[in-house]
Design a protein around this motif. Structure first.
Motif, PDB file in Angstrom:
ATOM      1  N   ALA A  26       0.822  -1.207   0.000  1.00 55.33           N
ATOM      2  CA  ALA A  26       0.000   0.000   0.000  1.00 55.33           C
ATOM      3  C   ALA A  26       0.856   1.258   0.000  1.00 55.33           C
ATOM      4  O   ALA A  26       0.626   2.193  -0.778  1.00 55.33           O
ATOM      5  N   GLY A  27       1.874   1.288   0.860  1.00 50.51           N
ATOM      6  CA  GLY A  27       2.709   2.482   0.969  1.00 50.51           C
ATOM      7  C   GLY A  27       3.508   2.769  -0.281  1.00 50.51           C
ATOM      8  O   GLY A  27       3.575   3.916  -0.759  1.00 50.51           O
ATOM      9  N   LEU A  28       4.135   1.746  -0.859  1.00 49.53           N
ATOM     10  CA  LEU A  28       4.952   1.951  -2.054  1.00 49.53           C
ATOM     11  C   LEU A  28       4.091   2.295  -3.268  1.00 49.53           C
ATOM     12  O   LEU A  28       4.491   3.100  -4.122  1.00 49.53           O
ATOM     13  N   SER A  29       2.912   1.692  -3.347  1.00 42.54           N
ATOM     14  CA  SER A  29       1.999   2.013  -4.435  1.00 42.54           C
ATOM     15  C   SER A  29       1.558   3.473  -4.365  1.00 42.54           C
ATOM     16  O   SER A  29       1.516   4.181  -5.374  1.00 42.54           O
ATOM     17  N   ALA A  30       1.241   3.939  -3.155  1.00 47.97           N
ATOM     18  CA  ALA A  30       0.854   5.339  -2.976  1.00 47.97           C
ATOM     19  C   ALA A  30       2.007   6.268  -3.333  1.00 47.97           C
ATOM     20  O   ALA A  30       1.812   7.307  -3.973  1.00 47.97           O
ATOM     21  N   ALA A  31       3.219   5.897  -2.938  1.00 47.81           N
ATOM     22  CA  ALA A  31       4.387   6.728  -3.238  1.00 47.81           C
ATOM     23  C   ALA A  31       4.614   6.840  -4.737  1.00 47.81           C
ATOM     24  O   ALA A  31       5.007   7.905  -5.242  1.00 47.81           O
ATOM     25  N   LEU A  32       4.368   5.765  -5.464  1.00 49.15           N
ATOM     26  CA  LEU A  32       4.542   5.788  -6.916  1.00 49.15           C
ATOM     27  C   LEU A  32       3.583   6.784  -7.561  1.00 49.15           C
ATOM     28  O   LEU A  32       3.983   7.600  -8.402  1.00 49.15           O
ATOM     29  N   VAL A  33       2.318   6.741  -7.170  1.00 48.80           N
ATOM     30  CA  VAL A  33       1.337   7.664  -7.742  1.00 48.80           C
ATOM     31  C   VAL A  33       1.677   9.108  -7.387  1.00 48.80           C
ATOM     32  O   VAL A  33       1.660  10.004  -8.243  1.00 48.80           O
ATOM     33  N   LEU A  34       2.018   9.345  -6.118  1.00 44.30           N
ATOM     34  CA  LEU A  34       2.325  10.715  -5.687  1.00 44.30           C
ATOM     35  C   LEU A  34       3.628  11.220  -6.299  1.00 44.30           C
ATOM     36  O   LEU A  34       3.756  12.411  -6.603  1.00 44.30           O
ATOM     37  N   GLY A  35       4.596  10.341  -6.489  1.00 47.47           N
ATOM     38  CA  GLY A  35       5.826  10.742  -7.163  1.00 47.47           C
ATOM     39  C   GLY A  35       5.554  11.183  -8.582  1.00 47.47           C
ATOM     40  O   GLY A  35       6.141  12.164  -9.075  1.00 47.47           O
ATOM     41  N   ASN A  73      11.258  -4.935  -3.211  1.00 43.58           N
ATOM     42  CA  ASN A  73      12.489  -4.399  -3.808  1.00 43.58           C
ATOM     43  C   ASN A  73      12.227  -3.884  -5.218  1.00 43.58           C
ATOM     44  O   ASN A  73      12.804  -2.861  -5.633  1.00 43.58           O
ATOM     45  N   LEU A  74      11.365  -4.570  -5.961  1.00 47.25           N
ATOM     46  CA  LEU A  74      10.990  -4.086  -7.291  1.00 47.25           C
ATOM     47  C   LEU A  74      10.291  -2.733  -7.185  1.00 47.25           C
ATOM     48  O   LEU A  74      10.532  -1.829  -7.990  1.00 47.25           O
ATOM     49  N   GLY A  75       9.420  -2.602  -6.190  1.00 45.75           N
ATOM     50  CA  GLY A  75       8.732  -1.333  -5.981  1.00 45.75           C
ATOM     51  C   GLY A  75       9.684  -0.221  -5.611  1.00 45.75           C
ATOM     52  O   GLY A  75       9.562   0.914  -6.106  1.00 45.75           O
ATOM     53  N   ARG A  76      10.638  -0.514  -4.754  1.00 48.79           N
ATOM     54  CA  ARG A  76      11.636   0.489  -4.367  1.00 48.79           C
ATOM     55  C   ARG A  76      12.473   0.924  -5.568  1.00 48.79           C
ATOM     56  O   ARG A  76      12.788   2.109  -5.726  1.00 48.79           O
ATOM     57  N   THR A  77      12.823  -0.036  -6.396  1.00 55.43           N
ATOM     58  CA  THR A  77      13.630   0.283  -7.581  1.00 55.43           C
ATOM     59  C   THR A  77      12.868   1.209  -8.517  1.00 55.43           C
ATOM     60  O   THR A  77      13.436   2.157  -9.062  1.00 55.43           O
ATOM     61  N   GLU A  78      11.590   0.956  -8.701  1.00 50.81           N
ATOM     62  CA  GLU A  78      10.781   1.821  -9.559  1.00 50.81           C
ATOM     63  C   GLU A  78      10.739   3.255  -9.027  1.00 50.81           C
ATOM     64  O   GLU A  78      10.741   4.217  -9.803  1.00 50.81           O
ATOM     65  N   LEU A  79      10.718   3.404  -7.709  1.00 51.12           N
ATOM     66  CA  LEU A  79      10.617   4.739  -7.111  1.00 51.12           C
ATOM     67  C   LEU A  79      11.894   5.557  -7.285  1.00 51.12           C
ATOM     68  O   LEU A  79      11.870   6.790  -7.137  1.00 51.12           O
ATOM     69  N   GLN A  80      12.999   4.913  -7.604  1.00 46.57           N
ATOM     70  CA  GLN A  80      14.252   5.645  -7.801  1.00 46.57           C
ATOM     71  C   GLN A  80      14.175   6.625  -8.970  1.00 46.57           C
ATOM     72  O   GLN A  80      14.948   7.583  -9.038  1.00 46.57           O
ATOM     73  N   ALA A  81      13.246   6.404  -9.874  1.00 46.36           N
ATOM     74  CA  ALA A  81      13.092   7.304 -11.023  1.00 46.36           C
ATOM     75  C   ALA A  81      12.431   8.623 -10.645  1.00 46.36           C
ATOM     76  O   ALA A  81      12.452   9.578 -11.432  1.00 46.36           O
ATOM     77  N   LEU A 295      -4.805  -5.982  -3.393  1.00 46.15           N
ATOM     78  CA  LEU A 295      -5.837  -5.034  -2.960  1.00 46.15           C
ATOM     79  C   LEU A 295      -5.226  -3.911  -2.129  1.00 46.15           C
ATOM     80  O   LEU A 295      -5.671  -2.757  -2.213  1.00 46.15           O
ATOM     81  N   ALA A 296      -4.213  -4.227  -1.325  1.00 43.81           N
ATOM     82  CA  ALA A 296      -3.526  -3.187  -0.554  1.00 43.81           C
ATOM     83  C   ALA A 296      -2.857  -2.187  -1.490  1.00 43.81           C
ATOM     84  O   ALA A 296      -2.903  -0.975  -1.269  1.00 43.81           O
ATOM     85  N   ALA A 297      -2.225  -2.703  -2.554  1.00 40.01           N
ATOM     86  CA  ALA A 297      -1.583  -1.819  -3.528  1.00 40.01           C
ATOM     87  C   ALA A 297      -2.624  -0.926  -4.203  1.00 40.01           C
ATOM     88  O   ALA A 297      -2.391   0.274  -4.416  1.00 40.01           O
ATOM     89  N   ALA A 298      -3.787  -1.500  -4.524  1.00 42.29           N
ATOM     90  CA  ALA A 298      -4.849  -0.724  -5.157  1.00 42.29           C
ATOM     91  C   ALA A 298      -5.362   0.361  -4.214  1.00 42.29           C
ATOM     92  O   ALA A 298      -5.608   1.499  -4.636  1.00 42.29           O
ATOM     93  N   GLU A 299      -5.516   0.019  -2.942  1.00 42.44           N
ATOM     94  CA  GLU A 299      -5.964   1.020  -1.967  1.00 42.44           C
ATOM     95  C   GLU A 299      -4.941   2.141  -1.821  1.00 42.44           C
ATOM     96  O   GLU A 299      -5.303   3.312  -1.680  1.00 42.44           O
ATOM     97  N   GLY A 300      -3.666   1.779  -1.825  1.00 40.41           N
ATOM     98  CA  GLY A 300      -2.624   2.801  -1.742  1.00 40.41           C
ATOM     99  C   GLY A 300      -2.698   3.755  -2.907  1.00 40.41           C
ATOM    100  O   GLY A 300      -2.562   4.980  -2.751  1.00 40.41           O
ATOM    101  N   SER A 301      -2.925   3.217  -4.094  1.00 41.67           N
ATOM    102  CA  SER A 301      -3.049   4.052  -5.286  1.00 41.67           C
ATOM    103  C   SER A 301      -4.259   4.983  -5.198  1.00 41.67           C
ATOM    104  O   SER A 301      -4.165   6.176  -5.488  1.00 41.67           O
ATOM    105  N   ALA A 302      -5.401   4.424  -4.764  1.00 43.63           N
ATOM    106  CA  ALA A 302      -6.617   5.228  -4.638  1.00 43.63           C
ATOM    107  C   ALA A 302      -6.453   6.329  -3.591  1.00 43.63           C
ATOM    108  O   ALA A 302      -6.894   7.470  -3.783  1.00 43.63           O
ATOM    109  N   ALA A 303      -5.808   5.994  -2.465  1.00 36.11           N
ATOM    110  CA  ALA A 303      -5.580   6.995  -1.423  1.00 36.11           C
ATOM    111  C   ALA A 303      -4.677   8.114  -1.940  1.00 36.11           C
ATOM    112  O   ALA A 303      -4.902   9.299  -1.651  1.00 36.11           O
ATOM    113  N   ALA A 304      -3.660   7.755  -2.711  1.00 36.63           N
ATOM    114  CA  ALA A 304      -2.734   8.752  -3.252  1.00 36.63           C
ATOM    115  C   ALA A 304      -3.458   9.720  -4.183  1.00 36.63           C
ATOM    116  O   ALA A 304      -3.201  10.931  -4.157  1.00 36.63           O
TER     117      ALA A 304
END
Length: 318
Positions: A26-35, A73-81, A295-304
């Motif tokens: 949830a957290g990493l998914s939200a960070a991706l959208v907000l980034g 780790n895949l999610g963290r790597t994506e956020l490096q961009a 579903l947690a990832a989806a909720e993180g995205s929606a919250a973002a």
């Protein structure tokens, strides 16, 4: 390109637009959208996720069978961009609302404490499972002792399985598990409370009921379940045991902030994923509903998305 920063008349400058407490799905998914929204984001990683003992994340589109650590780790790597997103290894030990923004007290792995400020905060802190206090439960958790048939049923299809728990919950779980196996035994913690109607439903599905008190679980060194041992009688050979574990919030921050929670202790949120505290959001397993990594990832995205749109309205008043 550096993130766009806008000053808003009368607003106290903050270190970040959004602080995300929790670095799971949830957290990493939200960070991706907000980034991608050019927001200044701080992701606070307080430790391993709930599914760390599990060998793999299942039923996650394009990532079925991926080990939990690898998925994150895949999610963290994506956020490096995204230059505006920072991930910090720290536990949030204090959260205070200061007018229209929040102040977070962070504790690093070294014990050093510091403070950061953010306009909005997203709690993606997850939950912890409370396992029955029986020998073998903790040791086999995530491999031989399982909580989610949707996550692990396929891997144990056609095998001899068992479910364990109180009468109030065991019937539904046993009937669900029988989708994956015709050899299911329901081990009831409090058989006196198992109604005749429940017994008929289990019997019609070919599910045996075991009323003998469970003493311990025995398994292999690699975490595979071998058998259930009772106070008397023969051990029951099984390949996996499904339980409906009680849970509690992994973090006390929501309670300390006075957030409304439901009867099961989950954080109540609106359709926009906002808690009863203005500016404080929640997403993932710590909120009501079905619990699954996807579903947690989806909720993180929606919250973002909700957070970004709220910030935009504040920056662009009518």
């Amino acid at each position: 390109m550096p993130p766009v920063r806008r000053s808003v008349l009368g607003r106290v400058p903050t270190d970040f637009d959004v602080a995300i407490v929790g670095a799971g799905s949830a957290g990493l998914s939200a960070a991706l959208v907000l980034g991608r929204c050019l927001r200044r984001v701080l992701v606070l990683d307080g430790g391993p996720p709930r599914n760390a003992p599990s060998p793999a994340v299942q039923a996650f589109f394009t990532r079925d069978g991926t080990p939990p650590a690898k998925l994150l780790n895949l999610g963290r790597t994506e956020l490096q961009a995204y230059e505006s997103v920072e991930i910090k290894e720290a536990k949030v030990v204090g959260l205070t609302r200061r007018g229209k923004h929040f102040e977070l007290t962070l504790e690093a792995p070294t014990g050093h404490r510091s403070t950061r400020t953010a306009r909005k905060v997203l709690l993606a802190t997850g939950v912890e499972d409370e396992l029955p206090p029986l020998p073998g439960m903790r040791e086999l958790w995530g491999s031989g002792v399982l909580h989610c048939p949707y996550c692990h049923g396929w891997e144990h299809r056609g095998q001899p399985l068992a479910v364990y728990g109180r009468a109030k919950l065991i019937t539904g779980l046993a009937l669900l598990v029988s989708r994956w196996s015709t050899d299911v035994v329901a081990c009831v913690e409090d058989p006196a409370n198992l109604t005749q109607h429940a017994r008929r439903r289990l019997r019609r599905q070919g599910i045996a009921v075991c009323e003998e008190p469970l003493l311990r679980l025995e398994g292999t060194a690699s975490g595979e379940l071998r058998q259930l041992v009772f106070e008397s009688g023969e051990p029951l050979v099984r390949k996996a045991l499904f339980i409906h574990a009680h849970q509690h919030q992994r973090s006390a921050l929501a309670e300390e902030m006075g957030c409304r929670r439901n009867s099961k202790g989950a954080i109540w949120v609106s359709k926009q994923h906002q808690t009863t505290v203005p500016g404080l959001y929640a997403a993932g397993d710590n909120t009501p509903g079905t619990q699954q990594a996807l579903l947690a990832a989806a909720e993180g995205s929606a919250a973002a998305i909700s957070i970004n749109e709220t910030l935009t309205r504040e920056e662009c008043p009518k």
